[in-house]
Design an enzyme around this catalytic site. Structure first.
Site, short mmCIF file in Angstrom:
data_model
loop_
_atom_site.label_atom_id
_atom_site.label_comp_id
_atom_site.label_asym_id
_atom_site.label_seq_id
_atom_site.Cartn_x
_atom_site.Cartn_y
_atom_site.Cartn_z
N GLY A 1 -9.63 -2.46 -4.78
CA GLY A 1 -9.47 -4.27 -5.56
C GLY A 1 -8.52 -5.06 -5.04
O GLY A 1 -7.77 -5.16 -3.89
N CYS B 1 -0.93 1.83 0.80
CA CYS B 1 -1.64 1.23 0.73
C CYS B 1 -1.45 0.25 -1.02
O CYS B 1 -1.00 -0.87 -0.04
CB CYS B 1 -3.18 1.64 1.05
SG CYS B 1 -4.34 1.16 1.14
N GLN C 1 1.26 -3.07 -2.00
CA GLN C 1 0.53 -3.92 -2.73
C GLN C 1 1.37 -4.67 -4.22
O GLN C 1 2.13 -5.40 -4.74
CB GLN C 1 -0.19 -4.73 -2.87
CG GLN C 1 -1.30 -5.20 -1.29
CD GLN C 1 -2.10 -4.46 -1.44
OE1 GLN C 1 -3.31 -4.22 -2.14
NE2 GLN C 1 -2.92 -3.76 0.24
N HIS D 1 -1.89 4.80 6.45
CA HIS D 1 -2.08 5.87 5.38
C HIS D 1 -1.35 6.91 6.40
O HIS D 1 -1.83 7.62 7.08
CB HIS D 1 -3.29 6.67 5.54
CG HIS D 1 -4.59 5.48 4.39
ND1 HIS D 1 -5.21 6.34 3.25
CD2 HIS D 1 -4.76 4.12 4.25
CE1 HIS D 1 -4.92 5.06 2.14
NE2 HIS D 1 -5.41 3.95 2.78
N GLU E 1 -1.04 10.39 5.49
CA GLU E 1 -1.54 12.00 5.60
C GLU E 1 -2.96 11.57 7.23
O GLU E 1 -2.89 13.14 6.64
CB GLU E 1 -2.30 11.63 4.14
CG GLU E 1 -3.78 10.89 3.83
CD GLU E 1 -4.05 9.48 3.74
OE1 GLU E 1 -4.73 8.40 4.66
OE2 GLU E 1 -3.12 9.05 3.68
#
Length: 380
Positions: free
Chosen positions: A238, A264, A268, A354, A356
């Site tokens: 979104g 991520c 923001q 990311h 991970e």
């Protein structure tokens, strides 16, 4: 309504972009129709992790790798309980998967979960088109009774845009759950689920962290009810401009001075919490081969990305914010997009990618250790 069909590879399918460009191919996965934002992913592997990443909610993913499905689908690599992409576009699907871990074909998994896809498409031409024109709305239609082109285009243009979409609550958990620490428990972290991937709390658990995963709607009281040593804000789908509740929650965490880490969408959210704006990228960063420089060390990392929005923060100056000084800590070497933020006067930082590594390189795993160091420093 989408329906699954055996032998779908023989069924005609059409991909229609909102600017009128049309690609024809064959059905892949479920047969029916679907709509979303057309984006492309440059990863040559890790398609199962991509499909099950909640950040891809309401997006139709175009794979730039020409051959997809080689290793089938297994029961271990999913990042969530379901496939989240709205549609899937591949050029040459594997006819027979080849992996000792495979339990079923990718085509079968897409069909079983009702995901409409298309194969036989010139994905190179489609990707070049999206790079030139930007991410846009798209529809995939398949079946033996397809609508006419004008009808399909009209339906695509009626679909909702990603700008202004508030989606994190649609993909987040509705109940708090706990991922226990592996070995000796050292810390407790409250993780705000905005679309979290399963590997993220696992990476923290590896470091002795007990992770309490909370819904996106969690209050500050619920966050601190677990007595956290640190607070984590996850990835998610979104437009960050709509995420007023997570921003308010993060500001409350910053006011208390609790160590904070965001990735991520969480990056923001930190940007907005500090007073910076966000904006939509032309076609975003998606894949597992994006070069990023950590400005605090000078090191260049190859990283995994999935984002269509970015933070608008000054690249070369330290900014004054309501929570002290802040600076851009990481930057994308392809286009100078902000890829990380850190506060200089409080224990808080974030990255746009990311760490991970599911799927993806392990270059950025140190960021979880950096989070641990912040919690150790605060405890000391």
């Amino acid at each position: 309504m989408t329906t699954s069909t055996r032998g779908a590879t023989r069924v005609p399918a059409v991909l229609v972009l909102e600017d009128g460009r049309i690609f024809r191919g064959r059905a892949y996965g479920a047969v029916g129709e679907t709509f979303g934002e057309a984006v492309f992913s440059t990863g040559m592997t890790g398609y199962q992790e991509t499909l099950t990443d909640p950040s891809y909610h309401r997006q139709v993913v175009v794979m730039t790798a020409p051959h997809v499905g080689n290793t089938g689908v297994n029961d271990e690599d999913a990042e969530s309980a379901r496939i989240w992409v709205s549609g899937y576009v591949v050029r040459d699907p594997a006819r027979v998967p080849s992996s000792w871990r495979s339990r079923r074909t990718l085509d079968e998994e897409l069909a079983a979960q009702g995901v409409v896809g298309i194969s036989g498409v010139d994905t190179r031409a489609l990707t070049r088109h999206l790079r030139e024109r930007g991410a846009m709305r798209v529809g995939i239609f398949s079946g033996n009774a397809l609508p006419d082109e004008g009808t399909m285009l009209a339906e695509v243009r009626q679909a909702p845009e990603m700008t202004g979409a508030d989606l994190s609550a649609e993909v987040a958990t509705t109940e708090t759950y706990v991922v226990p620490a592996q070995g000796e428990k050292k810390f407790t972290v409250a993780a705000v689920d905005l679309g979290i991937k399963g590997m993220t709390p696992y990476r923290m658990a590896e470091r002795g962290i007990e992770v309490h995963v909370l819904p996106a709607t969690a209050s500050v009281e619920e966050v601190y009810a677990v007595n956290p040593d640190g607070v984590f804000f996850s990835n998610g789908p979104g437009d960050p401009a709509t995420a007023d509740h997570p921003v308010a929650l993060m500001r409350a965490v910053l006011e208390r001075g609790t160590p904070l880490f965001g990735i991520c969408f969480g990056n923001q959210i930190l940007g907005r919490a500090l007073g910076f704006g966000t904006y939509k990228l032309k076609y975003g960063h998606r894949g597992i081969n994006q070069p990023v420089q950590d400005r605090t060390t000078g090191k260049v990392e190859v990283t995994a990305h999935n984002h269509g929005f970015a933070v608008d923060a000054p690249l070369d100056t330290v900014a004054d914010t309501p929570f002290g000084r802040a600076e851009v800590s990481h930057v994308c070497l392809n286009d100078n997009v902000v890829e990380g933020l850190q506060l200089l006067d409080k224990p808080a930082f974030s990255v746009q990618y990311h760490p991970e590594a599911a799927a993806g390189p392990h270059d950025a795993a140190y960021l979880f250790d950096r989070f641990v160091s912040l919690m150790e420093g605060q405890r000391a």
